[in-house]
Write a protein that holds these residues in place. Structure first.
Motif, PDB file in Angstrom:
ATOM      1  N   TRP A  56       0.839  -1.204   0.000  1.00 24.25           N
ATOM      2  CA  TRP A  56       0.000   0.000   0.000  1.00 24.25           C
ATOM      3  C   TRP A  56       0.875   1.256   0.000  1.00 24.25           C
ATOM      4  CZ3 TRP A  56      -0.167   3.802   3.766  1.00 24.25           C
ATOM      5  CH2 TRP A  56      -1.190   4.750   3.617  1.00 24.25           C
ATOM      6  N   PHE A  57       1.897   1.295   0.870  1.00 23.47           N
ATOM      7  CA  PHE A  57       2.763   2.473   0.952  1.00 23.47           C
ATOM      8  C   PHE A  57       3.473   2.709  -0.372  1.00 23.47           C
ATOM      9  CE2 PHE A  57       6.484   4.975   2.088  1.00 23.47           C
ATOM     10  CZ  PHE A  57       5.937   5.936   2.924  1.00 23.47           C
ATOM     11  N   LYS A  58       3.992   1.635  -0.973  1.00 27.37           N
ATOM     12  CA  LYS A  58       4.653   1.756  -2.276  1.00 27.37           C
ATOM     13  C   LYS A  58       3.683   2.295  -3.322  1.00 27.37           C
ATOM     14  CE  LYS A  58       7.688  -2.248  -1.586  1.00 27.37           C
ATOM     15  NZ  LYS A  58       7.925  -3.633  -2.053  1.00 27.37           N
ATOM     16  N   GLU A  63       7.279   5.076  -3.426  1.00 30.43           N
ATOM     17  CA  GLU A  63       8.593   4.712  -2.899  1.00 30.43           C
ATOM     18  C   GLU A  63       8.445   3.714  -1.760  1.00 30.43           C
ATOM     19  OE1 GLU A  63      10.726   8.104  -1.283  1.00 30.43           O
ATOM     20  OE2 GLU A  63       8.946   8.838  -0.270  1.00 30.43           O
ATOM     21  N   HIS A  64       9.516   3.011  -1.484  1.00 29.81           N
ATOM     22  CA  HIS A  64       9.548   2.042  -0.393  1.00 29.81           C
ATOM     23  C   HIS A  64       9.777   2.800   0.919  1.00 29.81           C
ATOM     24  CE1 HIS A  64      11.065  -1.205   2.156  1.00 29.81           C
ATOM     25  NE2 HIS A  64      10.408  -2.012   1.336  1.00 29.81           N
ATOM     26  N   TRP A  65       9.406   2.177   2.039  1.00 30.88           N
ATOM     27  CA  TRP A  65       9.650   2.804   3.345  1.00 30.88           C
ATOM     28  C   TRP A  65      11.120   3.171   3.506  1.00 30.88           C
ATOM     29  CZ3 TRP A  65       6.428  -1.650   5.601  1.00 30.88           C
ATOM     30  CH2 TRP A  65       5.108  -1.236   5.815  1.00 30.88           C
ATOM     31  N   ALA A  66      12.017   2.291   3.070  1.00 31.58           N
ATOM     32  CA  ALA A  66      13.453   2.571   3.228  1.00 31.58           C
ATOM     33  C   ALA A  66      13.847   3.829   2.461  1.00 31.58           C
ATOM     34  CB  ALA A  66      14.276   1.373   2.760  1.00 31.58           C
ATOM     35  N   GLN A  67      13.310   4.006   1.256  1.00 31.81           N
ATOM     36  CA  GLN A  67      13.612   5.210   0.472  1.00 31.81           C
ATOM     37  C   GLN A  67      13.047   6.440   1.174  1.00 31.81           C
ATOM     38  OE1 GLN A  67      11.695   3.671  -3.026  1.00 31.81           O
ATOM     39  NE2 GLN A  67      13.641   3.488  -4.120  1.00 31.81           N
ATOM     40  N   PHE A  68      11.827   6.322   1.713  1.00 31.64           N
ATOM     41  CA  PHE A  68      11.205   7.425   2.457  1.00 31.64           C
ATOM     42  C   PHE A  68      12.095   7.813   3.636  1.00 31.64           C
ATOM     43  CE2 PHE A  68       8.686   8.859   6.057  1.00 31.64           C
ATOM     44  CZ  PHE A  68       7.977   9.918   5.517  1.00 31.64           C
ATOM     45  N   ALA A 149      -0.436  14.795   1.984  1.00 30.91           N
ATOM     46  CA  ALA A 149      -1.183  15.026   0.739  1.00 30.91           C
ATOM     47  C   ALA A 149      -1.424  13.711   0.002  1.00 30.91           C
ATOM     48  CB  ALA A 149      -0.438  16.014  -0.155  1.00 30.91           C
ATOM     49  N   GLN A 150      -0.414  12.837  -0.040  1.00 28.89           N
ATOM     50  CA  GLN A 150      -0.574  11.543  -0.709  1.00 28.89           C
ATOM     51  C   GLN A 150      -1.622  10.686   0.000  1.00 28.89           C
ATOM     52  OE1 GLN A 150       3.634  10.685  -0.460  1.00 28.89           O
ATOM     53  NE2 GLN A 150       3.841  10.766  -2.688  1.00 28.89           N
ATOM     54  N   LEU A 151      -1.599  10.686   1.326  1.00 25.77           N
ATOM     55  CA  LEU A 151      -2.596   9.921   2.083  1.00 25.77           C
ATOM     56  C   LEU A 151      -3.995  10.480   1.846  1.00 25.77           C
ATOM     57  CD1 LEU A 151      -0.808   9.367   5.527  1.00 25.77           C
ATOM     58  CD2 LEU A 151      -0.753   7.928   3.483  1.00 25.77           C
ATOM     59  N   GLY A 152      -4.104  11.795   1.843  1.00 23.88           N
ATOM     60  CA  GLY A 152      -5.394  12.426   1.584  1.00 23.88           C
ATOM     61  C   GLY A 152      -5.927  12.101   0.202  1.00 23.88           C
ATOM     62  N   ALA A 153      -5.051  12.082  -0.787  1.00 24.48           N
ATOM     63  CA  ALA A 153      -5.468  11.740  -2.152  1.00 24.48           C
ATOM     64  C   ALA A 153      -5.966  10.299  -2.218  1.00 24.48           C
ATOM     65  CB  ALA A 153      -4.310  11.954  -3.126  1.00 24.48           C
ATOM     66  N   TYR A 154      -5.279   9.388  -1.517  1.00 23.95           N
ATOM     67  CA  TYR A 154      -5.723   7.989  -1.480  1.00 23.95           C
ATOM     68  C   TYR A 154      -7.099   7.887  -0.822  1.00 23.95           C
ATOM     69  CZ  TYR A 154      -6.015   3.050  -0.315  1.00 23.95           C
ATOM     70  OH  TYR A 154      -6.446   1.748  -0.188  1.00 23.95           O
ATOM     71  N   GLN A 155      -7.266   8.582   0.282  1.00 24.12           N
ATOM     72  CA  GLN A 155      -8.542   8.553   1.002  1.00 24.12           C
ATOM     73  C   GLN A 155      -9.681   9.048   0.104  1.00 24.12           C
ATOM     74  OE1 GLN A 155      -8.632  10.957   4.651  1.00 24.12           O
ATOM     75  NE2 GLN A 155      -9.263   9.098   5.728  1.00 24.12           N
ATOM     76  N   LYS A 156      -9.441  10.119  -0.636  1.00 22.77           N
ATOM     77  CA  LYS A 156     -10.461  10.644  -1.549  1.00 22.77           C
ATOM     78  C   LYS A 156     -10.744   9.669  -2.688  1.00 22.77           C
ATOM     79  CE  LYS A 156      -9.759  15.484  -0.538  1.00 22.77           C
ATOM     80  NZ  LYS A 156      -9.189  16.754  -0.946  1.00 22.77           N
ATOM     81  N   ALA A 157      -9.710   9.031  -3.214  1.00 19.81           N
ATOM     82  CA  ALA A 157      -9.902   8.040  -4.293  1.00 19.81           C
ATOM     83  C   ALA A 157     -10.746   6.871  -3.796  1.00 19.81           C
ATOM     84  CB  ALA A 157      -8.551   7.557  -4.811  1.00 19.81           C
ATOM     85  N   CYS A 158     -10.525   6.435  -2.569  1.00 18.74           N
ATOM     86  CA  CYS A 158     -11.328   5.345  -2.008  1.00 18.74           C
ATOM     87  C   CYS A 158     -12.784   5.766  -1.835  1.00 18.74           C
ATOM     88  CB  CYS A 158     -10.752   4.882  -0.677  1.00 18.74           C
ATOM     89  SG  CYS A 158      -9.186   4.012  -0.825  1.00 18.74           S
ATOM     90  N   GLU A 159     -12.974   6.964  -1.322  1.00 20.40           N
ATOM     91  CA  GLU A 159     -14.327   7.477  -1.123  1.00 20.40           C
ATOM     92  C   GLU A 159     -15.058   7.546  -2.457  1.00 20.40           C
ATOM     93  OE1 GLU A 159     -13.688  11.170   0.905  1.00 20.40           O
ATOM     94  OE2 GLU A 159     -13.196  10.166   2.805  1.00 20.40           O
TER      95      GLU A 159
END
Length: 163
Positions: A56-58, A63-68, A149-159
């Motif tokens: 999900w994060f990728k 990016e991967h958690w390690a890259q983040f 912002a990325q999390l918010g965009a995902y949340q809106k896409a799911c909605e």
């Protein structure tokens, strides 16, 4: 770089992504994940959740958690989780894991992960919370704006997808 390795920075997904919003990851229960009762070992369910949220994060951030971690100097460890079991899983059962974003806080985000078998039966449901921390001090820090912002965009896409 050897020909069999992907270019640096390319995202590799080990699981099959079946849907994007909400993200659904498909995997199969392996023989080595089974206990003496011939069902998926209880401890593997947390692995299933972490693996699904890694995918999900990728997917959400690119990016991967390690890259983040390297890019931001922050870490995103698990700070809480819960699981409820409903139906046992057996070797070669298909497991579809759906990841939904339940909450975005100042420094944390909480994900809900549900696992259904090949018959569409809910086998388990859980949640897992990640928090942005300073790895040198272990203290929580405000989530970077870009990640928020990325999390918010995902949340809106799911909605939108579920409307």
């Amino acid at each position: 770089m050897p020909a069999d390795q992907p270019p640096r920075g390319k995202i590799i997904l080990d699981e099959d992504v079946i849907a994007a919003a909400p993200l659904m990851v498909r995997r199969y229960v392996k023989w080595g994940e089974i206990d003496f009762a011939r069902v998926a070992y209880t401890g593997k369910f947390l692995d299933y959740m972490v693996e699904a949220t890694e995918t999900w994060f990728k997917h959400v951030t690119g990016e991967h958690w390690a890259q983040f971690d390297l890019r931001t100097g922050l870490s995103l460890p698990v700070v809480g989780c819960a699981l409820d079991f409903h139906v046992a899983l057996h070797p070669d059962d298909r497991l579809d894991l759906t990841v939904r974003l339940d909450h975005i806080g100042r420094s944390s985000h909480k994900l809900a992960v549900n696992g259904h078998n090949q018959h569409g039966v809910l086998c388990f449901e859980g949640n897992i919370t990640y928090a942005a921390i300073n790895p040198d001090t272990g203290e929580s820090v405000a989530m970077p704006g870009g990640l928020r912002a990325q999390l918010g965009a995902y949340q809106k896409a799911c909605e939108a997808a579920e409307a």
